[in-house]
Design an enzyme around this catalytic site. Structure first.
Site, mmCIF file in Angstrom:
data_model
loop_
_atom_site.group_PDB
_atom_site.id
_atom_site.type_symbol
_atom_site.label_atom_id
_atom_site.label_comp_id
_atom_site.label_asym_id
_atom_site.label_seq_id
_atom_site.Cartn_x
_atom_site.Cartn_y
_atom_site.Cartn_z
ATOM 1 N N ASP A 1 3.460 2.555 9.528
ATOM 2 C CA ASP A 1 3.018 2.844 8.467
ATOM 3 C C ASP A 1 1.321 2.820 8.785
ATOM 4 O OD1 ASP A 1 1.784 4.078 5.968
ATOM 5 O OD2 ASP A 1 3.552 3.050 4.956
ATOM 6 N N CYS B 1 1.146 9.906 4.514
ATOM 7 C CA CYS B 1 2.415 9.379 4.697
ATOM 8 C C CYS B 1 3.423 10.250 4.176
ATOM 9 C CB CYS B 1 2.572 8.070 4.241
ATOM 10 S SG CYS B 1 1.968 7.771 2.783
ATOM 11 N N HIS C 1 9.266 7.151 -0.073
ATOM 12 C CA HIS C 1 8.187 8.095 -0.306
ATOM 13 C C HIS C 1 8.377 9.545 -0.060
ATOM 14 C CE1 HIS C 1 3.629 7.956 -0.745
ATOM 15 N NE2 HIS C 1 4.155 7.871 -1.672
ATOM 16 N N ASP D 1 2.476 7.397 10.908
ATOM 17 C CA ASP D 1 2.726 8.507 10.077
ATOM 18 C C ASP D 1 1.220 9.152 9.803
ATOM 19 O OD1 ASP D 1 1.617 6.497 8.406
ATOM 20 O OD2 ASP D 1 2.774 6.726 6.859
ATOM 21 N N LYS E 1 -7.500 8.578 8.452
ATOM 22 C CA LYS E 1 -6.339 8.699 7.661
ATOM 23 C C LYS E 1 -6.797 9.707 6.167
ATOM 24 C CE LYS E 1 -2.894 6.889 3.982
ATOM 25 N NZ LYS E 1 -2.301 5.619 3.576
#
Length: 779
Positions: free
Chosen positions: A39, A77, A137, A336, A397
């Site tokens: 992650d 994610c 998630h 991710d 991200k």
């Protein structure tokens, strides 16, 4: 329709022939499948991708397999996880953004449809045992509580067993855990040395051990999704101390060293240029001693967190090796999205403070330096380390330049066709230090499912449980794995990207990309500007992987073709409408089907109630009313009602025989109202009332049996969110770490709670997020 029967039914057993429906049976020798999802681990943060952070187990997998050096994700994610498990693009699975930010359009509903079958559903139908361990998630936030449908939970999507957590993050020391379809507390306490990653490895080994105790041959699919390295970066103490002083050189020098190793080992093509440090990231040399100390400590925590996760993966691989199974296990390791910039420019010791628009300042972070990485902080590193973690790329991200979407991917299968340069060592590490095979062809998360199916020899079914299956978007990467795969012609030729209005398109070695801000973060760009005003950039990424040479002015014709191709992909994949309004989604959530009420009742010892569906008392007048029976003085202590943990929340409890209320303002300060007198045995009504003033806080009043026993100011009541690690509302105990000082969670109440009620007596106050949204809308 009558169930098919292949035997014969006569008048009695003499003229009847029994028959059993066939059970799915994989081919003899079918491989196990282990998919490990890290992650928020950036492209450059694993040792085998150039880092000096210690990841020997994962590096060993790279040494016995193949590293994909041009692998991509969605930049966030939930969407990437949907791609990995369905083989379809994220918008086609309703995951255009994280599940928590679902909005009312098909590409953004936050729940993959049944026609997009999961890898677990396909492999279970083929005779595999299927287990999920760790972060999920993939359920909308309103479906992550004990009253919700389990239709989007792991056991409803093809997994036989699950142990892990919902949402994007949780505490590593006291996580909000779920086992199969119910909420559970961690099996050990923080004081006993509990850590989530250890627990996930334990459970993975337990599940596989339970399988082998009954069936020695059945292949398994294990989906292991660690909390590492999403914030909070909380390693065990021994790993926290391991990296002391290792990052004092700073992010600029560290980045240059990583880039040199990436070139030297062949991870990056020789033509790659190190992208320039953006203007909103300060040079390390410009920081003062105090800020350097804090920034270095943030990175030490991250590195220890990652190394510890690698160690726990090693425990799992050792379990398989000792049973002779690792050689026939396909292991795929991915991240991710790119490294996270959610810690902000200076880093964060509690991310929920950003939601409450009151981030910790550098002086406070320095004063709490010793706490960083522990249970009292929710730490995330600053942008400088984010930039370095994505070396050599731009951005990070949540954005679709390479820093957000380029990620590690390793595939190892010693008994299969995966190329190996060293062979497997007894520890799972590279015995010679040599790198394994490297592939530079474009690949994407949607390619993982078809790859694993092809390697396992399992076909894509036309339907699953009566639902016709949609076509895959992914392309199997199995062609890259045998020796000689480096010379293979690239098969994944086109891929669109979109996240919060930023968009990009890859096509045959070229990439067009347009950044669109979600707020006034680090650019002068207006987040409310029309999308048509965005500036598209053009890169020949076959030669310029780091997007350092914008060719938009030189090739306007090609740029126009790629932009049109993006729109075609967007229409095909349910991307539209474009929407970058993160804050709008937070303050305008999915409609709540529950009937509004001013009184909520809770029950002693019940499962925690997530904050998102618990009574909303944030900065509004409210009352807590608890009827108790105390048999004796030794049964008086314990928690009556609470929400949250040491990172933020509130707690009504009895401590040393005295009634006490604590409001914890996101870990920054505590407001305490308590009685001076001891409570007696017997039946009592305990009440706490918060009376809001015209400002940010109000007054807290304690009563027992109708008589006031305490009063005090609450200078500022939490406005927008109590904590970001999933510690919800509980009755008769706390989740932990403790909201208030002087006791240790769960601190269960030893008497009887006959009734516990929370009444909201004042209007919902305006949320600062809504105020910020209004400000942004006016710019």
């Amino acid at each position: 329709m009558a169930q098919y029967f292949g035997g014969t039914i006569g008048t009695d057993w003499r003229d009847s022939q029994p028959w059993w429906p066939p059970e799915p049976a994989p081919a003899p020798g079918s491989p196990n499948v282990l998919l490990i999802v890290l992650d928020d681990v950036g492209y450059a943060q694993l040792g085998c991708y150039g880092s000096d952070i210690e990841t020997p187990v994962i590096d060993g997998l790279a040494a016995t397999g193949v590293r994909l050096a041009n692998f991509h994700t969605t930049s966030l994610c939930s969407p990437t996880r949907a791609c990995l498990l369905t083989g379809r693009n994220h918008h086609r699975s309703g995951m255009g953004r994280v599940a928590d930010l679902a909005v009312g359009y098909p590409g953004y509903w936050g729940k993959p449809p049944r026609e997009n079958g999961f890898l677990s559903e396909i492999l279970r139908a083929a005779g595999y045992a299927t287990y999920a361990v760790g972060k999920w998630h993939l359920s909308p936030e309103d479906e992550t509580n004990m009253a919700a449908s389990r239709a989007s939970w792991p056991l409803a999507r093809g997994f036989d067993r699950w142990y892990g957590f919902h949402g994007g993050e949780t505490s590593q020391f006291v996580p909000a855990l779920y086992h199969d379809n119910h909420s559970v507390r961690p099996p050990r306490s923080l004081e006993d040395g509990y850590h989530l990653t250890d627990d996930l490895a334990d459970r993975a080994i337990e599940f596989l051990g339970d399988l082998r105790a009954v069936d020695a041959d059945k292949p398994f699919f294990l989906y292991l999704a660690t909390g590492a390295c999403h914030s909070p970066h909380q390693p065990p103490r021994r790993w926290l101390e391991r990296y002391r002083g290792r990052f004092d050189l700073g992010w600029d020098a560290w980045r240059e060293q990583v880039f040199a190793r990436q070139l030297a080992t062949g991870v990056l093509p020789p033509s790659t240029v190190l992208s320039a440090r953006p203007g909103w990231v300060p040079a390390w040399d410009s920081l003062g001693d105090r800020d350097r100390a804090v920034a270095a400590r943030f990175m030490e925590c991250f590195a220890g967190f990652l190394s510890h996760a690698d160690e726990q993966v090693g425990r799992l691989l050792t379990f398989l090796r000792e049973r002779g199974e690792l050689a026939n296990t396909i292991v795929c390791v991915v991240s991710d999205n790119g490294a996270s910039a959610e810690g902000g420019a200076e880093g964060s010791i509690n991310d929920i403070r950003m939601l409450n628009i009151d981030p910790a300042q550098p002086a406070e972070m320095f004063a709490r330096l010793a706490e960083i990485g522990g249970p009292l902080t929710h730490n995330n590193y600053p942008w400088g380390w984010t930039m370095a973690g994505n070396t050599p790329f731009r951005r990070w991200k949540r954005e679709v330049h390479e820093g957000g979407v380029a990620d590690p991917c390793i595939i190892s299968w010693p008994r299969g066709t995966v190329e190996s340069s060293t062979g497997e060592s007894s520890t799972g590490e590279s015995s010679t230090g040599q790198a394994g095979a490297i592939r530079h062809q474009f690949a994407h998360a949607i390619d993982v499912l078809p790859t694993l199916l092809e390697l396992a020899g399992v076909g894509l079914p036309a339907e699953i449980d009566g639902t016709a299956q949609a076509e895959l978007d992914g392309v199997s990467l199995a062609y890259l794995l045998p020796p000689g795969g480096s010379r293979a012609t690239e098969r994944h030729e086109t891929q669109y990207f979109e996240m919060f209005g930023s968009r990009a398109i890859y096509h045959r070695g070229w990439k067009a990309v347009a950044f669109h801000p979600i707020g006034p973060l680090y650019d002068d760009q207006d987040p409310n500007a029309p999308f048509d005003a965005d500036v598209w950039e053009l890169y020949h990424v076959a030669e310029d992987l780091s997007e350092s040479r914008d060719l938009a002015r030189e090739r306007p014709d090609l740029l126009a073709e790629l932009i049109e191709l993006w729109w075609a992909q967007a229409r095909r994949n349910q991307v539209l409408p474009l929407d970058n309004r993160v804050l709008w989604a937070l303050v305008h959530p999915k409609p709540d089907r529950r009937v509004p009420r001013d009184e909520h009742e809770y029950f002693q010892g019940g499962a925690q109630v997530p904050e998102s569906v618990a009574v909303n008392v944030r900065n509004r007048s409210h009352e807590l009313v608890v009827d108790v029976t105390i048999a004796g003085a030794d049964e008086a202590d314990g928690v009556l009602l609470a929400l949250g943990c040491a990172l933020g929340g509130w707690s009504l409890h009895i401590l040393d025989g005295r009634i006490r209320y604590v409001h914890n303002l996101y870990g920054a300060e505590r407001h305490v109202v308590e009685s001076a007198e001891l409570i007696s045995p017997g039946d009592h009504r305990i009440e706490y009332a918060f009376i809001k003033d015209d400002g940010l806080g109000g007054t807290g009043v304690l009563r027992c049996d109708g008589r006031e026993i305490g009063r005090g100011p609450i200078r500022r009541f939490t406005p927008s969110g109590f904590n970001g690690v999933g510690a919800g509302l509980t009755c008769g105990y706390e989740w932990g770490p403790a909201v208030g000082g002087g006791y240790t969670a769960p601190f269960p109440f030893r008497g009887v709670i006959r009734r516990a009620v929370v009444r909201t007596t004042g209007p919902v106050t305006r949320d600062p997020l809504a105020e910020l949204e209004a400000i942004l809308a006016e710019q």
